[in-house]
Design a protein around this motif. Structure first.
Motif, PDB file in Angstrom:
ATOM      1  N   VAL A   1       0.833  -1.204   0.000  1.00 13.47           N
ATOM      2  CA  VAL A   1       0.000   0.000   0.000  1.00 13.47           C
ATOM      3  C   VAL A   1       0.869   1.255   0.000  1.00 13.47           C
ATOM      4  CG1 VAL A   1      -1.578   1.356   1.437  1.00 13.47           C
ATOM      5  CG2 VAL A   1      -2.054  -1.051   0.995  1.00 13.47           C
TER       6      VAL A   1
ATOM      7  N   GLN B   1      -5.613  -2.100  -4.728  1.00 14.53           N
ATOM      8  CA  GLN B   1      -4.929  -0.843  -5.007  1.00 14.53           C
ATOM      9  C   GLN B   1      -3.805  -1.039  -6.027  1.00 14.53           C
ATOM     10  OE1 GLN B   1      -2.386   0.928  -2.067  1.00 14.53           O
ATOM     11  NE2 GLN B   1      -3.116   2.988  -2.509  1.00 14.53           N
TER      12      GLN B   1
ATOM     13  N   ARG C   1      -8.732   0.238   4.707  1.00 12.71           N
ATOM     14  CA  ARG C   1      -8.111  -0.648   5.689  1.00 12.71           C
ATOM     15  C   ARG C   1      -8.749  -0.493   7.075  1.00 12.71           C
ATOM     16  NH1 ARG C   1      -2.008  -2.195   5.432  1.00 12.71           N
ATOM     17  NH2 ARG C   1      -1.699  -0.331   6.697  1.00 12.71           N
TER      18      ARG C   1
ATOM     19  N   ALA D   1      -6.868   3.995   0.211  1.00 16.08           N
ATOM     20  CA  ALA D   1      -6.749   2.573   0.558  1.00 16.08           C
ATOM     21  C   ALA D   1      -6.333   2.412   2.007  1.00 16.08           C
ATOM     22  CB  ALA D   1      -5.757   1.884  -0.372  1.00 16.08           C
ATOM     23  N   ASP D   2      -5.330   3.192   2.416  1.00 16.75           N
ATOM     24  CA  ASP D   2      -4.850   3.106   3.788  1.00 16.75           C
ATOM     25  C   ASP D   2      -5.714   3.920   4.733  1.00 16.75           C
ATOM     26  OD1 ASP D   2      -2.919   2.374   5.821  1.00 16.75           O
ATOM     27  OD2 ASP D   2      -2.213   4.434   5.738  1.00 16.75           O
TER      28      ASP D   2
ATOM     29  N   ALA E   1      -4.673  -4.316  -0.495  1.00 18.05           N
ATOM     30  CA  ALA E   1      -3.402  -4.011  -1.153  1.00 18.05           C
ATOM     31  C   ALA E   1      -3.406  -4.469  -2.606  1.00 18.05           C
ATOM     32  CB  ALA E   1      -2.250  -4.673  -0.393  1.00 18.05           C
TER      33      ALA E   1
END
Length: 442
Positions: free
Chosen positions: A135, A198, A159, A154-155, A195
């Motif tokens: 990531v 992405q 997540r 994404a993070d 991950a």
């Protein structure tokens, strides 16, 4: 749209997404503390810190330079060259994953950590580290390709959603230890899925880069390594400063105090992300100006970004100082002891922002190794400060130690950038430039 307005608008959106995700993470941490006790929260924070430190090492520094080279190759329409860079970077992560799965647990036993919380959850820890490294690399590349939202969300959003899903799935298990184990495994599997998704978006963004009929420069890898190796150490000590600090303090503070300090550092990380978002939005423009040899534009953009970052850090310090006592109550009555130490930590962000992005400027001026003495000095001061201040003063001693280390580190970086790059990256330079620009009109 002017650079000031774009910095504020895009960084506000990114920070808002991060704030949403952080709220979910804080909810998870509060639930762990209330359902399973502060001890398990301390274990969770140690696992998180260990995963972060492993993750930052897996790409061998290429995640720290991804935005720089992605922006450069995009500006030059060199899709093939960017593809080779990505092949190297993701390859490092895969090789590290295999080595850690094969030999990592054996190494833990050799160094006397065979019974540690990390060793007890070794496979999910490595999967969490793998997903974190992927990531970070994908996010860096997407920032350089001017897709910062895909790089951060994404993070920052997805997540944390996976983490709360893992907690909810484990809440039905009566035994606390078994429930904690299931939560860690659920988070590990979910993070790997995020991950990989992405990574797919990164490939799509790469395919959209114009590709001229140019040969791939094989010797370009020398330049990658010249930037990546020092930046791996810089990122390890800056972005994961408090992960290192948490592991150091795990040998000094009790598990409950460690949990309180860990929550404070996570709040600090959220606050500091607001400042990082400003530089993330402005980095591609800085890199393009430097690649086009437009030095005046480069200096102006650094000054603008520094001004916005410093102003934002002051606002966030005030908000945190006022809101921390309320936020910490969600973790339990004992966590209110972290309010004053958290305010001290946030002072460090103001200092760091005011002194400017010295490491970034040194790297752009082809002097990445020049940052390392300041990095080593900061970590050494942190180690000594913890040893001297944490045992007698507890949480406040740990916070003061971190403030002193970050202040000395920031001033050292500023001085190095001023001497080697001949550029004052502090907020003072922005005021000087504004005053000079106003003089003819007067």
């Amino acid at each position: 749209m002017s650079l000031h307005r774009r910095l504020v608008s895009q960084s506000t959106i990114i920070f808002g997404g991060r704030l949403f995700g952080a709220g979910i993470v804080f909810l998870v941490q509060a639930m762990i503390a209330r359902l399973w006790g502060a001890g398990h929260l301390g274990d969770f924070l140690i696992i998180t810190a260990s995963c972060n430190l492993i993750a930052v090492a897996m790409p061998l520094g290429f995640h720290t330079i991804g935005a720089y080279f992605a922006a450069e190759y995009r500006a030059r329409s060199e899709r093939k060259q960017l593809g080779v860079f990505m092949l190297h970077a993701y390859g490092h992560i895969l090789v590290a994953l295999v080595l850690l799965l094969v030999a990592g647990q054996f190494v833990l036993g050799l160094v006397g950590q065979g019974g540690s919380i990390v060793a007890q959850h070794y496979v999910p820890v490595i999967l969490l580290a793998f997903s974190g490294a992927t990531v970070m690399l994908s996010g860096s590349l997407l920032i350089g390709l001017k897709r910062p939202f895909s790089g951060f969300f994404a993070d920052g959003i997805f997540r944390p959603i996976i983490l709360v899903a893992a907690l909810v799935g484990a809440m039905g298990i009566a035994n606390r230890d078994d429930a904690f184990d299931h939560m860690v495994w659920g988070a590990a599997i979910g993070f790997v899925v995020i991950a990989l998704v992405q990574f797919g978006f990164t490939l799509i963004a790469w395919s959209a880069v114009p590709g001229r009929d140019t040969e791939v420069r094989l010797r370009e890898s020398r330049r990658w390594w010249r930037f990546a190796l020092p930046w791996m150490l810089i990122a390890l000590a800056t972005d994961f400063f408090f992960d290192i600090n948490l592991l150091l303090l795990s040998q000094i503070l009790g598990r409950e105090e460690l949990a309180i300090f860990g929550v404070c550092t996570r709040i600090f990380a959220l606050v500091s992300f607001g400042v990082s978002a400003v530089y993330a939005v402005s980095m591609p423009d800085m890199f393009e100006s430097e690649a086009n040899a437009d030095r005046s534009a480069f200096h102006r953009k650094v000054g603008d970004a520094n001004m916005v970052a410093t102003a934002l850090s002051l606002v966030l310090f005030c908000v945190t100082a006022l809101g921390a006592p309320i936020a910490l109550q969600f973790f339990g009555p004992g966590f209110s002891a972290g309010a004053a130490p958290l305010a001290v930590l946030c002072l460090a962000l103001v200092v760091r922002s005011a002194m400017g992005p010295a490491s970034l400027v040194l790297s752009i001026h082809d002097r990445p190794y020049a940052s390392l003495p300041a990095v080593a000095l900061g970590i050494a001061v942190l180690f000594v400060g913890n040893w001297l201040l944490a045992p007698p003063f507890g949480l406040m001693g740990a916070a003061i130690s971190a403030l002193i280390a970050i202040t000395i580190w920031s001033f050292a970086l500023w001085a190095i950038a001023l001497r080697t790059a001949k550029m004052d990256v502090s907020i003072v330079q922005w005021f000087r430039a504004r005053r000079a620009a106003a003089l003819p009109a007067a």
